[in-house]
Design an enzyme around this catalytic site. Structure first.
Site, PDB file in Angstrom:
ATOM      1  N   ASN A   7      31.408 -56.908 -60.472  1.00 13.12           N
ATOM      2  CA  ASN A   7      31.851 -56.834 -61.865  1.00 13.12           C
ATOM      3  C   ASN A   7      32.740 -55.592 -62.034  1.00 13.12           C
ATOM      4  O   ASN A   7      32.300 -54.473 -61.731  1.00 13.12           O
ATOM      5  CB  ASN A   7      30.606 -56.739 -62.758  1.00 13.12           C
ATOM      6  N   HIS A  10      33.421 -51.889 -65.543  1.00 18.16           N
ATOM      7  CA  HIS A  10      33.249 -50.438 -65.696  1.00 18.16           C
ATOM      8  C   HIS A  10      34.455 -49.648 -65.197  1.00 18.16           C
ATOM      9  O   HIS A  10      34.649 -48.510 -65.591  1.00 18.16           O
ATOM     10  CB  HIS A  10      31.958 -49.985 -65.023  1.00 18.16           C
ATOM     11  N   ARG A  18      40.712 -43.082 -71.531  1.00 23.39           N
ATOM     12  CA  ARG A  18      41.951 -42.321 -71.658  1.00 23.39           C
ATOM     13  C   ARG A  18      43.067 -43.115 -72.329  1.00 23.39           C
ATOM     14  O   ARG A  18      44.112 -42.570 -72.660  1.00 23.39           O
ATOM     15  CB  ARG A  18      42.436 -41.884 -70.266  1.00 23.39           C
ATOM     16  N   HIS A  43      34.117 -59.417 -68.015  1.00 21.34           N
ATOM     17  CA  HIS A  43      33.626 -59.883 -69.311  1.00 21.34           C
ATOM     18  C   HIS A  43      34.701 -59.602 -70.358  1.00 21.34           C
ATOM     19  O   HIS A  43      34.982 -58.442 -70.662  1.00 21.34           O
ATOM     20  CB  HIS A  43      32.328 -59.120 -69.643  1.00 21.34           C
ATOM     21  N   ARG A  45      35.341 -59.327 -73.810  1.00 22.52           N
ATOM     22  CA  ARG A  45      34.570 -59.233 -75.058  1.00 22.52           C
ATOM     23  C   ARG A  45      35.491 -59.429 -76.243  1.00 22.52           C
ATOM     24  O   ARG A  45      36.693 -59.162 -76.156  1.00 22.52           O
ATOM     25  CB  ARG A  45      33.884 -57.861 -75.155  1.00 22.52           C
ATOM     26  N   ARG A  49      36.770 -54.146 -75.475  1.00 23.16           N
ATOM     27  CA  ARG A  49      36.476 -52.727 -75.262  1.00 23.16           C
ATOM     28  C   ARG A  49      36.735 -52.257 -73.832  1.00 23.16           C
ATOM     29  O   ARG A  49      36.913 -51.085 -73.588  1.00 23.16           O
ATOM     30  CB  ARG A  49      35.040 -52.395 -75.659  1.00 23.16           C
ATOM     31  N   GLU A  70      32.893 -63.788 -67.775  1.00 21.44           N
ATOM     32  CA  GLU A  70      31.748 -63.757 -68.695  1.00 21.44           C
ATOM     33  C   GLU A  70      32.292 -63.795 -70.111  1.00 21.44           C
ATOM     34  O   GLU A  70      33.270 -63.116 -70.425  1.00 21.44           O
ATOM     35  CB  GLU A  70      30.956 -62.462 -68.520  1.00 21.44           C
ATOM     36  N   THR A 101      25.541 -55.949 -72.306  1.00 20.07           N
ATOM     37  CA  THR A 101      24.809 -57.164 -72.640  1.00 20.07           C
ATOM     38  C   THR A 101      23.318 -56.846 -72.582  1.00 20.07           C
ATOM     39  O   THR A 101      22.824 -56.399 -71.553  1.00 20.07           O
ATOM     40  CB  THR A 101      25.162 -58.280 -71.629  1.00 20.07           C
ATOM     41  N   GLU A 151      22.085 -67.582 -64.194  1.00 16.86           N
ATOM     42  CA  GLU A 151      22.062 -66.198 -63.711  1.00 16.86           C
ATOM     43  C   GLU A 151      20.849 -65.537 -64.357  1.00 16.86           C
ATOM     44  O   GLU A 151      20.785 -65.381 -65.582  1.00 16.86           O
ATOM     45  CB  GLU A 151      23.343 -65.440 -64.081  1.00 16.86           C
ATOM     46  N   HIS A 191      22.358 -57.627 -63.474  1.00 19.83           N
ATOM     47  CA  HIS A 191      22.216 -56.644 -64.540  1.00 19.83           C
ATOM     48  C   HIS A 191      21.246 -55.544 -64.128  1.00 19.83           C
ATOM     49  O   HIS A 191      20.074 -55.792 -63.897  1.00 19.83           O
ATOM     50  CB  HIS A 191      21.769 -57.244 -65.880  1.00 19.83           C
ATOM     51  N   GLY A 192      21.814 -54.363 -64.019  1.00 21.06           N
ATOM     52  CA  GLY A 192      21.007 -53.181 -63.713  1.00 21.06           C
ATOM     53  C   GLY A 192      20.574 -53.090 -62.259  1.00 21.06           C
ATOM     54  O   GLY A 192      19.762 -52.238 -61.906  1.00 21.06           O
ATOM     55  N   GLY A 213      27.764 -54.406 -60.969  1.00 19.13           N
ATOM     56  CA  GLY A 213      28.925 -53.631 -61.388  1.00 19.13           C
ATOM     57  C   GLY A 213      28.649 -52.152 -61.472  1.00 19.13           C
ATOM     58  O   GLY A 213      29.158 -51.359 -60.676  1.00 19.13           O
TER      59      GLY A 213
HETATM   60  N1  PXP Z   1      25.661 -60.097 -65.157  1.00 20.16           N
HETATM   61  C1  PXP Z   1      25.980 -60.103 -66.470  1.00 20.16           C
HETATM   62  C2  PXP Z   1      25.887 -61.372 -67.217  1.00 20.16           C
HETATM   63  C3  PXP Z   1      26.401 -58.929 -67.125  1.00 20.16           C
HETATM   64  O1  PXP Z   1      26.724 -58.962 -68.426  1.00 20.16           O
HETATM   65  C4  PXP Z   1      26.512 -57.740 -66.365  1.00 20.16           C
HETATM   66  C5  PXP Z   1      26.986 -56.475 -67.028  1.00 20.16           C
HETATM   67  O2  PXP Z   1      28.284 -56.572 -67.417  1.00 20.16           O
HETATM   68  C6  PXP Z   1      26.181 -57.783 -65.006  1.00 20.16           C
HETATM   69  C7  PXP Z   1      25.738 -58.960 -64.426  1.00 20.16           C
HETATM   70  C8  PXP Z   1      26.309 -56.581 -64.124  1.00 20.16           C
HETATM   71  O3  PXP Z   1      25.419 -55.592 -64.543  1.00 20.16           O
HETATM   72  P1  PXP Z   1      25.565 -54.116 -63.977  1.00 20.16           P
HETATM   73  O4  PXP Z   1      26.882 -53.594 -64.420  1.00 20.16           O
HETATM   74  O5  PXP Z   1      24.402 -53.407 -64.579  1.00 20.16           O
HETATM   75  O6  PXP Z   1      25.470 -54.224 -62.483  1.00 20.16           O
END
Ligand code: PXP
Length: 239
Positions: A7, A10, A18, A43, A45, A49, A70, A101, A151, A191-192, A213
């Site tokens: 992902n 970030h 910046r 993603h 959005r 952002r 996403e 999310t 997912e 996620h995480g 990500g």
């Molecule tokens: N999967 C989904 C659906 C997400 O929204 C995110 C965060 O953007 C991730 C995976 C990846 O999460 P992380 O950035 O915490 O690894």
């Protein structure tokens, strides 16, 4: 063997801090693919952002593995996805005020809407994944409305503060994966996830893909910072 999809949101977040044109998530996506990533995720959005329409369009033109967009299940995003045609769309919940999310999508809140959105995306050859909590009811509904993949949201597990809490939360993921597998759904997780907490997933070979990500971008700062500083030192030392 499971796959890694990276992902790049970030990377775009750092750029947006910046308001200039670097670091570029499109370039980062190319590097991720060179390093072995088998998919790129972004993603788009509603408030743009981090990832913006230019990024999505360039990612579509340059990603050679698989582009996973996403998005929220809203008209504007469905229109953009149908136009861009990523290989995969992951439907996620979206609230303007959230930092990232937060929970999984509540597919049961409006199965008719999700069925319609799945149909509109599939018409354009796009596969659809549902980002959901490890909850059997959500998985069953995701399958009923035509989802190809679930997912599993690993955020709750990742935030566990103790080993026993982590184990308990992981067991919910195990049960959900078994249900998804019985329903013949594709299974991914994310996620995480970090270099530490991802290790437990070795026990779940049914998971085909990991969406990661933040921890990769965080590690890139550490493993790349020293070289970046050295290169600037070399430059200024010549003055
Ligand atoms: N999967 C989904 C659906 C997400 O929204 C995110 C965060 O953007 C991730 C995976 C990846 O999460 P992380 O950035 O915490 O690894």
């Amino acid at each position: 063997m499971a796959r890694l999809a990276v992902n790049v949101d970030h990377v775009a977040t750092i750029r947006q801090a910046r308001g200039i044109n670097e670091p570029d998530p499109v370039l980062a996506a190319g590097i991720a693919e060179l390093a072995g990533a088998e998919g790129i995720i972004c993603h788009l959005r509603e408030d743009r952002r981090h990832i913006n329409d230019r990024d999505l369009s360039l990612l579509r033109q340059t990603v050679k593995t698989k582009l996973n967009m996403e998005m929220a299940a809203v008209e504007e995003m469905v229109r953009i996805a149908r136009d861009i045609r990523p290989e995969l769309v992951t439907l996620v919940p979206e609230r303007r005020e959230e930092l990232t999310t937060e929970g999984g999508l509540d597919v049961n809140s409006n199965p008719e809407l999700y069925k319609k959105v799945v149909g509109e995306l599939k018409e354009r050859g796009i596969r659809v994944s549902f980002f959901i909590d490890p909850d059997p009811l959500q998985i069953e509904t995701a399958e009923k409305v035509g989802g190809d993949i679930v997912e599993i949201h690993t955020g709750h597990y990742s935030e566990a503060r103790t080993e026993s809490e982590a184990e308990k939360r992981f067991l919910r993921i195990v049960q959900s994966v078994e249900i998804a597998d019985e329903l013949d759904l594709g299974i991914s997780a994310g996620h995480g996830l970090s270099y530490v907490n991802v290790k437990r997933f070795e026990a779940l070979p049914q998971i085909e893909e990991y969406s990661i990500g933040h921890s990769i971008v965080a590690r890139a700062v550490y493993v790349g910072f020293e070289q970046a500083v050295r290169e600037m030192v070399d430059l200024v030392e010549c003055f």
